[in-house]
Design a protein around this motif. Structure first.
Motif, PDB file in Angstrom:
ATOM      1  N   ASP A 120       5.681  -5.929  17.652  1.00  0.00           N
ATOM      2  CA  ASP A 120       4.997  -6.473  15.841  1.00  0.00           C
ATOM      3  C   ASP A 120       6.432  -8.127  16.068  1.00  0.00           C
ATOM      4  O   ASP A 120       7.187  -7.658  15.668  1.00  0.00           O
ATOM      5  N   GLY A 122       7.335  -9.169  11.601  1.00  0.00           N
ATOM      6  CA  GLY A 122       7.260  -9.659  10.351  1.00  0.00           C
ATOM      7  C   GLY A 122       7.267 -10.719   9.549  1.00  0.00           C
ATOM      8  O   GLY A 122       7.233 -11.910  10.475  1.00  0.00           O
ATOM      9  N   THR A 130      11.796 -11.821  13.275  1.00  0.00           N
ATOM     10  CA  THR A 130      11.208 -10.480  14.350  1.00  0.00           C
ATOM     11  C   THR A 130      12.050  -8.861  13.960  1.00  0.00           C
ATOM     12  O   THR A 130      11.985  -8.376  14.368  1.00  0.00           O
ATOM     13  N   ASN A 194      12.152  -4.039  10.745  1.00  0.00           N
ATOM     14  CA  ASN A 194      11.052  -4.316  11.642  1.00  0.00           C
ATOM     15  C   ASN A 194      11.758  -3.839  13.275  1.00  0.00           C
ATOM     16  O   ASN A 194      10.546  -2.617  13.838  1.00  0.00           O
ATOM     17  N   GLY A 210       9.068  -1.986  17.283  1.00  0.00           N
ATOM     18  CA  GLY A 210       8.305  -3.021  16.581  1.00  0.00           C
ATOM     19  C   GLY A 210       7.090  -3.071  17.148  1.00  0.00           C
ATOM     20  O   GLY A 210       6.348  -4.098  17.548  1.00  0.00           O
ATOM     21  N   LEU A 215       6.525  -1.783   8.636  1.00  0.00           N
ATOM     22  CA  LEU A 215       7.785  -1.960   8.404  1.00  0.00           C
ATOM     23  C   LEU A 215       8.620  -0.594   7.535  1.00  0.00           C
ATOM     24  O   LEU A 215       7.749  -0.127   7.005  1.00  0.00           O
ATOM     25  N   SER A 252       2.560  -1.361   6.229  1.00  0.00           N
ATOM     26  CA  SER A 252       2.160  -2.944   6.460  1.00  0.00           C
ATOM     27  C   SER A 252       2.224  -3.999   5.571  1.00  0.00           C
ATOM     28  O   SER A 252       1.763  -5.481   6.106  1.00  0.00           O
ATOM     29  N   VAL A 280       3.354  -7.433   7.956  1.00  0.00           N
ATOM     30  CA  VAL A 280       3.373  -7.033   9.667  1.00  0.00           C
ATOM     31  C   VAL A 280       2.080  -7.853  10.003  1.00  0.00           C
ATOM     32  O   VAL A 280       0.954  -7.692   9.922  1.00  0.00           O
TER      33      VAL A 280
END
Length: 292
Positions: A120, A122, A130, A194, A210, A215, A252, A280
Motif C-alpha cells: 500500500d 499512503g 511509503t 503505513n 503495508g 493506516l 483508510s 490509502v
C-alpha cells in the motif's frame, strides 16, 4: 533487438565516495545478467526520458539509488512504475524493512529474477508516502531541519531544531475526522503509519502492515514538552497503546483540521500544513524485494 533496461535515479551525494563502488557493482551485475543500466543524476532529464513511450519499451523498473528522499521522489514522479531501491543514503527505511542491503549484487539479482511485492501507499494531499506521516511536534522539527539544511542531512543536524521546537512549538489542538465520522477526535500529535519502519527504530505501530489497505493511527492527546517526552518514553517501551490519553486505531481515510497552520512531515520530509486529507492507495506500489 532491444535489451531490457533499468532507469537508475541516484542522489548525487549518495553515489560518491565509498558508495560509488556499490553503484558500480550494481551496474556490472546488471550487465552480466543481460540488463542495460542507464543512470541519471538529473531528475528532470530522467523524467523526460520516461515520458517517451518508445523509451519505456523493455523498461523493467525505475531504481532509486539513495535514501528515503530519493525513494519518495521516485514513487511520486513515476506512479504505476515498478520500482527498486539500492540503499545509499543516510537512511533508507523502506530498504531496511524489505531486507535489501547496500549490495549491487543482491539488487541486480532481485531485478533479474523478477522478485516483487505489492504494498500500500499512503497519500497526503495528493503526494504519496511509503512509511509514515505525522502532524505536530516532530513535523515541526523536520520543517526546521530542512529550512536550515546545507547539502546532505546527517542525524546530528536534527539536534538544534529539536531544541528550537522544544522552546517554540505551542502544540495546537488537531481535529481528526476518521473515515466517515462526523465528530472529530482531538489530539496534539498524530502519527499515521503505513509500514512499521521508523527512524531510530521507534515503534509507533509495530503491528502495522503495508498490505491491509489501512493506516495505523496513534493520536496523542496531551500537548507540552513534558508530555512529548513522556509519550516518547512510553513508545520506546511499547506501552503507549495502553495509555488512557493515547488512541490507536486503523483508518483508510482521515481529514485533519486545526485553527492554525500545523506542520506535517512524511517519510522524514516536510509535507505542508493543515488542513490535510490522508488516504490509502491499496497495493499501489510494486517493488522489487526478497520473498517473504
Amino acid at each position: 533487438m532491444k535489451r531490457p533496461w533499468v532507469a537508475i535515479q541516484r542522489n548525487p551525494t549518495s553515489g560518491t565516495g565509498a558508495r560509488r563502488s556499490v553503484l558500480l557493482e550494481l551496474i556490472r551485475e546488471l550487465k552480466r545478467r543481460g540488463i542495460r543500466p542507464r543512470m541519471f543524476a538529473n531528475r528532470e532529464r530522467m523524467q523526460a526520458k520516461l515520458a517517451d513511450p518508445a523509451s519505456r519499451e523493455q523498461l523493467i523498473c525505475v531504481l532509486a539509488a539513495g535514501g528515503d528522499g530519493t525513494v519518495g521522489d521516485v514513487v511520486n514522479r513515476y506512479p504505476g512504475f515498478p520500482i527498486a531501491t539500492l540503499p545509499l543514503g543516510t537512511e533508507n527505511l523502506l530498504a531496511k524493512y524489505l531486507g535489501i542491503q547496500p549490495s549491487g549484487t543482491q539488487v541486480a539479482e532481485l531485478i533479474a529474477n523478477g522478485s516483487r511485492r505489492r504494498l500500500d501507499l499512503g497519500r497526503l494531499n495528493g503526494r504519496c508516502f511509503t512509511l509514515m506521516a505525522s502532524c505536530g511536534f516532530d513535523a515541526d522539527v523536520v520543517h526546521r531541519t530542512h529550512a536550515n539544511r546545507r547539502g546532505h542531512i546527517r542525524k546530528w543536524h536534527y539536534l538544534p531544531p529539536i531544541w528550537h521546537s522544544i522552546r517554540k512549538y505551542d502544540h495546537p489542538p488537531l481535529r481528526i475526522f476518521v473515515n466517515d465520522e462526523t465528530q472529530p477526535r482531538m489530539a496534539r500529535l498524530l502519527v499515521a503509519v503505513n509500514l512499521p519502519a521508523y527512524a531510530l527504530g521507534i515503534p509507533f505501530a509495530p503491528q502495522a502492515t503495508g498490505e491491509d489497505g489501512q493506516l495505523d493511527l496513534c493520536l496523542f492527546q496531551q500537548g507540552s514538552t513534558f508530555q512529548m517526552a513522556r509519550y516518547l518514553g512510553q513508545v520506546i517501551l511499547g506501552r503507549h497503546q495502553s495509555l488512557p490519553d493515547v488512541t490507536c486505531l486503523r483508518a483508510s481515510r482521515v481529514r485533519i483540521e486545526a485553527d492554525v497552520a500545523v506542520p506535517w512531515q512524511m517519510d522524514g520530509d516536510p509535507a505542508g500544513f493543515t488542513p490535510v486529507t490522508l488516504e490509502v492507495l491499496p497495493t499501489a506500489l510494486e517493488v522489487f524485494a526478497p520473498s517473504i
